[in-house]
Design a protein around this motif. Structure first.
Motif, PDB file in Angstrom:
ATOM      1  N   SER A   1       5.262  12.995  -7.067  1.00 18.28           N
ATOM      2  CA  SER A   1       5.035  13.266  -8.486  1.00 18.28           C
ATOM      3  C   SER A   1       4.767  11.988  -9.263  1.00 18.28           C
ATOM      4  O   SER A   1       3.839  11.929 -10.085  1.00 18.28           O
ATOM      5  CB  SER A   1       6.255  13.993  -9.070  1.00 18.28           C
ATOM      6  OG  SER A   1       6.100  14.213 -10.449  1.00 18.28           O
ATOM      7  N   LEU A   2       5.543  10.940  -9.019  1.00 17.09           N
ATOM      8  CA  LEU A   2       5.344   9.669  -9.709  1.00 17.09           C
ATOM      9  C   LEU A   2       3.990   9.060  -9.363  1.00 17.09           C
ATOM     10  O   LEU A   2       3.319   8.483 -10.226  1.00 17.09           O
ATOM     11  CB  LEU A   2       6.468   8.693  -9.341  1.00 17.09           C
ATOM     12  CG  LEU A   2       7.837   8.996  -9.946  1.00 17.09           C
ATOM     13  CD1 LEU A   2       8.912   8.152  -9.261  1.00 17.09           C
ATOM     14  CD2 LEU A   2       7.845   8.721 -11.444  1.00 17.09           C
TER      15      LEU A   2
ATOM     16  N   GLU B   1      -1.522   7.729 -10.821  1.00 19.06           N
ATOM     17  CA  GLU B   1      -2.954   7.973 -10.586  1.00 19.06           C
ATOM     18  C   GLU B   1      -3.642   8.402 -11.877  1.00 19.06           C
ATOM     19  O   GLU B   1      -4.707   7.880 -12.244  1.00 19.06           O
ATOM     20  CB  GLU B   1      -3.113   9.062  -9.527  1.00 19.06           C
ATOM     21  CG  GLU B   1      -4.503   9.652  -9.412  1.00 19.06           C
ATOM     22  CD  GLU B   1      -4.543  10.906  -8.553  1.00 19.06           C
ATOM     23  OE1 GLU B   1      -5.635  11.484  -8.426  1.00 19.06           O
ATOM     24  OE2 GLU B   1      -3.500  11.314  -8.010  1.00 19.06           O
ATOM     25  N   SER B   2      -3.030   9.338 -12.595  1.00 19.08           N
ATOM     26  CA  SER B   2      -3.612   9.845 -13.834  1.00 19.08           C
ATOM     27  C   SER B   2      -3.719   8.761 -14.895  1.00 19.08           C
ATOM     28  O   SER B   2      -4.732   8.650 -15.601  1.00 19.08           O
ATOM     29  CB  SER B   2      -2.769  11.010 -14.349  1.00 19.08           C
ATOM     30  OG  SER B   2      -3.248  11.484 -15.588  1.00 19.08           O
ATOM     31  N   GLU B   3      -2.700   7.915 -15.004  1.00 15.14           N
ATOM     32  CA  GLU B   3      -2.694   6.868 -16.022  1.00 15.14           C
ATOM     33  C   GLU B   3      -3.737   5.798 -15.728  1.00 15.14           C
ATOM     34  O   GLU B   3      -4.399   5.286 -16.634  1.00 15.14           O
ATOM     35  CB  GLU B   3      -1.306   6.239 -16.129  1.00 15.14           C
ATOM     36  CG  GLU B   3      -1.171   5.184 -17.208  1.00 15.14           C
ATOM     37  CD  GLU B   3      -1.405   5.735 -18.610  1.00 15.14           C
ATOM     38  OE1 GLU B   3      -1.884   4.965 -19.472  1.00 15.14           O
ATOM     39  OE2 GLU B   3      -1.115   6.921 -18.842  1.00 15.14           O
ATOM     40  N   ILE B   4      -3.910   5.448 -14.468  1.00 11.81           N
ATOM     41  CA  ILE B   4      -4.898   4.431 -14.106  1.00 11.81           C
ATOM     42  C   ILE B   4      -6.316   4.975 -14.312  1.00 11.81           C
ATOM     43  O   ILE B   4      -7.200   4.272 -14.812  1.00 11.81           O
ATOM     44  CB  ILE B   4      -4.700   3.973 -12.651  1.00 11.81           C
ATOM     45  CG1 ILE B   4      -3.371   3.203 -12.526  1.00 11.81           C
ATOM     46  CG2 ILE B   4      -5.866   3.094 -12.186  1.00 11.81           C
ATOM     47  CD1 ILE B   4      -3.014   2.813 -11.107  1.00 11.81           C
TER      48      ILE B   4
ATOM     49  N   LEU C   1       0.842  -1.204   0.000  1.00 14.88           N
ATOM     50  CA  LEU C   1       0.000   0.000   0.000  1.00 14.88           C
ATOM     51  C   LEU C   1       0.873   1.248   0.000  1.00 14.88           C
ATOM     52  O   LEU C   1       1.802   1.367   0.811  1.00 14.88           O
ATOM     53  CB  LEU C   1      -0.907   0.006   1.231  1.00 14.88           C
ATOM     54  CG  LEU C   1      -1.672   1.304   1.527  1.00 14.88           C
ATOM     55  CD1 LEU C   1      -2.698   1.588   0.434  1.00 14.88           C
ATOM     56  CD2 LEU C   1      -2.357   1.230   2.893  1.00 14.88           C
ATOM     57  N   LEU C   2       0.586   2.155  -0.908  1.00 14.40           N
ATOM     58  CA  LEU C   2       1.246   3.462  -0.948  1.00 14.40           C
ATOM     59  C   LEU C   2       0.160   4.526  -0.983  1.00 14.40           C
ATOM     60  O   LEU C   2      -0.770   4.435  -1.788  1.00 14.40           O
ATOM     61  CB  LEU C   2       2.128   3.581  -2.194  1.00 14.40           C
ATOM     62  CG  LEU C   2       2.722   4.961  -2.497  1.00 14.40           C
ATOM     63  CD1 LEU C   2       3.736   5.365  -1.431  1.00 14.40           C
ATOM     64  CD2 LEU C   2       3.377   4.971  -3.875  1.00 14.40           C
ATOM     65  N   PHE C   3       0.260   5.515  -0.092  1.00 21.09           N
ATOM     66  CA  PHE C   3      -0.714   6.598  -0.183  1.00 21.09           C
ATOM     67  C   PHE C   3      -0.049   7.957   0.033  1.00 21.09           C
ATOM     68  O   PHE C   3       0.944   8.085   0.745  1.00 21.09           O
ATOM     69  CB  PHE C   3      -1.910   6.388   0.756  1.00 21.09           C
ATOM     70  CG  PHE C   3      -1.618   6.413   2.233  1.00 21.09           C
ATOM     71  CD1 PHE C   3      -1.598   7.608   2.946  1.00 21.09           C
ATOM     72  CD2 PHE C   3      -1.401   5.224   2.923  1.00 21.09           C
ATOM     73  CE1 PHE C   3      -1.372   7.611   4.312  1.00 21.09           C
ATOM     74  CE2 PHE C   3      -1.159   5.225   4.291  1.00 21.09           C
ATOM     75  CZ  PHE C   3      -1.139   6.427   4.993  1.00 21.09           C
ATOM     76  N   ILE C   4      -0.623   8.941  -0.665  1.00 27.64           N
ATOM     77  CA  ILE C   4      -0.164  10.320  -0.602  1.00 27.64           C
ATOM     78  C   ILE C   4      -1.253  11.130   0.090  1.00 27.64           C
ATOM     79  O   ILE C   4      -2.426  11.048  -0.294  1.00 27.64           O
ATOM     80  CB  ILE C   4       0.082  10.893  -2.007  1.00 27.64           C
ATOM     81  CG1 ILE C   4       1.082  10.018  -2.773  1.00 27.64           C
ATOM     82  CG2 ILE C   4       0.560  12.336  -1.933  1.00 27.64           C
ATOM     83  CD1 ILE C   4       2.459  10.001  -2.198  1.00 27.64           C
ATOM     84  N   SER C   5      -0.877  11.913   1.090  1.00 28.05           N
ATOM     85  CA  SER C   5      -1.882  12.661   1.848  1.00 28.05           C
ATOM     86  C   SER C   5      -1.406  14.086   2.134  1.00 28.05           C
ATOM     87  O   SER C   5      -0.330  14.271   2.704  1.00 28.05           O
ATOM     88  CB  SER C   5      -2.193  11.944   3.168  1.00 28.05           C
ATOM     89  OG  SER C   5      -0.995  11.682   3.888  1.00 28.05           O
TER      90      SER C   5
ATOM     91  N   SER D   1       5.510   2.362 -11.860  1.00 25.62           N
ATOM     92  CA  SER D   1       5.570   1.519 -10.655  1.00 25.62           C
ATOM     93  C   SER D   1       7.005   1.132 -10.335  1.00 25.62           C
ATOM     94  O   SER D   1       7.411   1.103  -9.165  1.00 25.62           O
ATOM     95  CB  SER D   1       4.721   0.267 -10.837  1.00 25.62           C
ATOM     96  OG  SER D   1       3.369   0.583 -11.064  1.00 25.62           O
ATOM     97  N   ARG D   2       7.772   0.851 -11.378  1.00 27.18           N
ATOM     98  CA  ARG D   2       9.178   0.489 -11.186  1.00 27.18           C
ATOM     99  C   ARG D   2       9.967   1.670 -10.610  1.00 27.18           C
ATOM    100  O   ARG D   2      10.788   1.507  -9.707  1.00 27.18           O
ATOM    101  CB  ARG D   2       9.778   0.042 -12.520  1.00 27.18           C
ATOM    102  CG  ARG D   2      11.236  -0.327 -12.464  1.00 27.18           C
ATOM    103  CD  ARG D   2      11.684  -0.913 -13.802  1.00 27.18           C
ATOM    104  NE  ARG D   2      11.284  -0.054 -14.908  1.00 27.18           N
ATOM    105  CZ  ARG D   2      11.987   1.017 -15.308  1.00 27.18           C
ATOM    106  NH1 ARG D   2      13.069   1.361 -14.659  1.00 27.18           N
ATOM    107  NH2 ARG D   2      11.585   1.737 -16.345  1.00 27.18           N
ATOM    108  N   ALA D   3       9.698   2.871 -11.115  1.00 26.95           N
ATOM    109  CA  ALA D   3      10.370   4.059 -10.599  1.00 26.95           C
ATOM    110  C   ALA D   3       9.988   4.307  -9.140  1.00 26.95           C
ATOM    111  O   ALA D   3      10.839   4.677  -8.315  1.00 26.95           O
ATOM    112  CB  ALA D   3      10.015   5.269 -11.460  1.00 26.95           C
TER     113      ALA D   3
END
Length: 306
Positions: free
Chosen positions: A149-150, A155-158, A65-69, A173-175
């Protein structure tokens, strides 16, 4: 006297890993699934309960899980994998990574919002295969502009897939994974500069792309053709061709779709399938995103010009 019963809320998105998270206050969830990779992305929208606290509990499972807040100016606390933490108030945008197998509980202000990514079992590990690193460890509320930023790009691509979506998502995802494990990017760049990609290997990549233009081409497929790791292939390929693998394949698929559109006898559903899209809607969205014009209008313009 018994303690009052606490009501736990679960979202009902239809995606089990998202719906397994329990909340102390009802949460607004906006979910997406990237079909080719099974990455789940969802926005958690604050419920506007100013100053009120809520809690999100996630049992240990097999997804990372990765989240940006964005910070709300209020503290947060909880535990990850049994280790307790407390975060001081901040209004900065911060990233948190919780590896698979770690149970999590976070108490935070209910008006907070977040962008969340759940990677399927083993996905990030596979992207890092063959690279030396210290493993996927928890990162709690860190300020990292590159990671943020990544994540926004992913998010935009999905949410709005492009022409080579699987490859784009895989590359982003690799980056992201490389930042989480703190990979030595300077070392990788220096190694890539010493590797030569001969013309016959580039032709092998070309032949594969042409033969599989209607399929989901993965970065790993192309790297395997050159006997290079994912990290080295991306850098070496750009040095040899002047283009990233993503843009290289994207340009091929756009050109092929334009060629098919020039044939007025082919319907959009056929063209969508021939270009590797699950349906006409996704093709129309991706074509419009890449070309700035819908495929239908593009074809009408061709007829007008002829």
């Amino acid at each position: 006297m018994s303690e009052p019963q606490i009501t736990l809320y679960r979202a009902r998105t239809g995606y089990d890993p998202i719906d397994a998270v329990r909340y102390r206050r009802e949460a607004v969830i906006d979910p997406y699934q990237h079909r080719e990779t099974d990455i789940l992305f969802y926005r958690m929208i604050g419920n506007g309960a100013a100053g009120k606290l809520t809690q999100a509990d996630r049992a240990a499972d097999d997804r990372d899980l990765l989240f940006i807040s964005p910070g709300t100016g209020h503290p947060a606390s909880g535990h990850v994998g049994g280790a307790r933490f407390k975060i001081e108030p901040s209004q900065a945008v911060r990233a948190t990574f919780v590896p698979h197998g770690a149970d999590t509980s976070v108490t935070f202000v209910a008006s907070a919002s977040s962008t969340n990514l759940m990677f399927p079992s083993g996905y990030l590990d596979r992207l890092m295969s063959g690279e030396r690193h210290g493993g996927f460890n928890p990162h709690l509320f860190i300020q990292d502009e590159r990671l943020t930023s990544l994540t926004r790009m992913l998010e935009s691509e999905i949410a709005s897939p492009g022409f080579v979506s699987a490859m784009m998502v895989e590359g982003l995802s690799r980056a992201i994974a490389s930042l989480i494990v703190r990979l030595d990017h300077d070392r990788l760049s220096q190694e890539a500069e010493r590797i030569y990609l001969p013309a016959w290997k580039i032709r092998r990549v070309d032949d594969f792309i042409n033969a599989h233009i209607n399929e989901n081409i993965r970065l790993g497929d192309l790297a395997a053709l050159t006997d290079l790791s994912l990290f080295h292939f991306s850098r070496v390929f750009k040095l040899a061709t002047g283009s990233t693998p993503y843009h290289y394949v994207c340009q091929r698929r756009i050109a092929y779709s334009c060629q098919l559109l020039a044939n007025g006898e082919l319907d959009m559903a056929y063209i969508a399938a021939a270009c590797g899209f699950a349906n006409q809607s996704h093709f129309t969205s991706a074509f419009s995103k890449a070309m700035g014009i819908s495929p239908g209008r593009y074809r009408r313009n061709l007829r007008f010009d002829s």
